[in-house]
Design a protein around this motif. Structure first.
Motif, short mmCIF file in Angstrom:
data_model
loop_
_atom_site.label_atom_id
_atom_site.label_comp_id
_atom_site.label_asym_id
_atom_site.label_seq_id
_atom_site.Cartn_x
_atom_site.Cartn_y
_atom_site.Cartn_z
N ARG A 18 0.98 -1.30 0.00
CA ARG A 18 -0.09 0.07 -0.15
C ARG A 18 0.93 1.00 0.08
O ARG A 18 0.73 2.12 -0.93
N TYR A 19 2.01 1.29 0.77
CA TYR A 19 2.73 2.51 0.92
C TYR A 19 3.45 2.83 -0.42
O TYR A 19 3.59 4.05 -1.03
N LEU A 20 4.01 1.78 -1.19
CA LEU A 20 4.61 1.87 -2.14
C LEU A 20 3.75 2.00 -3.47
O LEU A 20 4.22 2.76 -4.43
N THR A 21 2.44 1.74 -3.36
CA THR A 21 1.45 2.04 -4.40
C THR A 21 1.32 3.43 -4.21
O THR A 21 1.10 4.18 -5.15
N THR A 31 -4.83 10.12 -8.54
CA THR A 31 -5.45 10.40 -7.10
C THR A 31 -6.26 9.29 -6.80
O THR A 31 -6.33 8.57 -7.81
N GLY A 32 -6.61 9.03 -5.63
CA GLY A 32 -7.83 7.85 -5.22
C GLY A 32 -7.20 7.40 -3.96
O GLY A 32 -6.92 8.09 -2.94
N SER A 33 -7.35 6.05 -3.76
CA SER A 33 -7.04 5.35 -2.44
C SER A 33 -6.39 3.70 -2.77
O SER A 33 -6.68 3.28 -3.90
N VAL A 34 -5.74 3.51 -1.67
CA VAL A 34 -5.54 2.01 -1.27
C VAL A 34 -6.11 1.40 -0.32
O VAL A 34 -5.69 2.18 0.82
N LYS A 35 -6.42 0.28 -0.11
CA LYS A 35 -6.77 -0.40 1.09
C LYS A 35 -6.72 -1.73 1.11
O LYS A 35 -6.79 -2.45 0.18
N ASN A 36 -6.34 -2.24 2.37
CA ASN A 36 -6.44 -3.82 2.54
C ASN A 36 -7.58 -4.26 2.70
O ASN A 36 -8.72 -3.61 3.30
N GLU A 37 -8.09 -5.47 2.12
CA GLU A 37 -9.31 -6.19 2.24
C GLU A 37 -9.27 -7.27 3.39
O GLU A 37 -8.09 -7.93 3.56
N GLU A 38 -10.24 -7.48 3.94
CA GLU A 38 -10.13 -8.86 5.00
C GLU A 38 -9.90 -10.26 4.48
O GLU A 38 -9.04 -10.97 5.09
N ASN A 39 -9.93 -10.17 2.88
CA ASN A 39 -9.46 -11.60 2.46
C ASN A 39 -8.02 -11.81 2.11
O ASN A 39 -7.61 -12.69 1.28
N GLY A 40 -7.26 -10.72 2.24
CA GLY A 40 -5.98 -10.56 1.81
C GLY A 40 -5.79 -9.97 0.45
O GLY A 40 -4.40 -9.53 0.28
N ASP A 41 -6.63 -9.63 -0.15
CA ASP A 41 -6.66 -8.74 -1.25
C ASP A 41 -6.26 -7.46 -0.92
O ASP A 41 -6.37 -6.94 0.15
N VAL A 42 -5.90 -6.51 -1.92
CA VAL A 42 -5.92 -4.99 -2.04
C VAL A 42 -6.60 -4.46 -3.01
O VAL A 42 -6.67 -4.69 -4.19
N THR A 43 -7.44 -3.57 -2.69
CA THR A 43 -8.19 -2.60 -3.42
C THR A 43 -7.75 -1.28 -3.61
O THR A 43 -7.41 -0.35 -2.70
N ILE A 44 -7.50 -0.89 -4.87
CA ILE A 44 -7.02 0.31 -5.34
C ILE A 44 -8.19 1.25 -6.14
O ILE A 44 -8.78 0.62 -7.28
N VAL A 45 -8.43 2.43 -5.98
CA VAL A 45 -9.35 3.24 -7.00
C VAL A 45 -8.12 4.18 -7.28
O VAL A 45 -7.47 5.08 -6.56
N ALA A 46 -8.08 4.49 -8.54
CA ALA A 46 -7.01 5.49 -9.14
C ALA A 46 -7.78 6.17 -10.25
O ALA A 46 -8.39 5.72 -11.24
N GLN A 47 -7.32 7.56 -10.21
CA GLN A 47 -7.91 8.43 -11.24
C GLN A 47 -6.88 9.41 -11.76
O GLN A 47 -6.23 9.79 -11.01
N GLY A 48 -6.83 9.41 -13.26
CA GLY A 48 -5.73 10.38 -13.85
C GLY A 48 -6.11 10.25 -15.25
O GLY A 48 -6.93 9.66 -15.74
N PRO A 49 -5.03 10.78 -15.86
CA PRO A 49 -5.06 10.99 -17.38
C PRO A 49 -5.01 9.23 -17.94
O PRO A 49 -4.27 8.67 -17.19
N GLU A 50 -5.54 9.07 -19.14
CA GLU A 50 -5.48 7.59 -19.75
C GLU A 50 -4.21 7.11 -19.77
O GLU A 50 -3.92 6.12 -19.34
N SER A 51 -3.02 7.88 -20.24
CA SER A 51 -1.67 7.37 -20.32
C SER A 51 -1.33 7.22 -18.99
O SER A 51 -0.53 6.20 -18.85
N THR A 52 -1.47 8.14 -18.39
CA THR A 52 -0.98 7.95 -16.68
C THR A 52 -1.35 6.48 -15.94
O THR A 52 -0.73 5.83 -15.44
#
Length: 91
Positions: A18-21, A31-52
């Motif tokens: 999460r920190y390195l993400t 911009t957005g967020s990253v969080k751990n899920e209870e099942n061991g996954d990580v969920t990321i919401v990311a917003q920015g220009p298409e190429s980025t």
């Protein structure tokens, strides 16, 4: 502007993923967020220009953490609302 939800499975918790993400997102001005899920996954919401966002997805797929290993990644497009103003690690 593109907004995606990325669900990552593998060795992605307890390895600084999460920190390195967040560092990768900040570097690319994503911009957005990253969080751990209870099942061991990580969920990321990311917003920015298409190429980025495309480059960011590749960074996540390769694991921003040297100790991490992404085994599975699912990317879903999201509507561009709301507009995020920063990238945050959620707990």
């Amino acid at each position: 502007m593109r907004t995606v939800n990325i669900r990552v499975s593998g060795r992605v918790q307890g390895v600084g993923f999460r920190y390195l993400t967040k560092l990768a997102a900040d570097e690319k001005q994503i911009t957005g967020s990253v969080k751990n899920e209870e099942n061991g996954d990580v969920t990321i919401v990311a917003q920015g220009p298409e190429s980025t966002i495309a480059f960011f997805i590749q960074t996540v797929k390769s694991s921003p953490s040297p100790m991490g290993k992404v085994k599975k990644m699912v990317v879903h497009e999201l509507p561009n609302e709301p507009h995020y103003t920063s990238f945050e690690v959620l707990y």
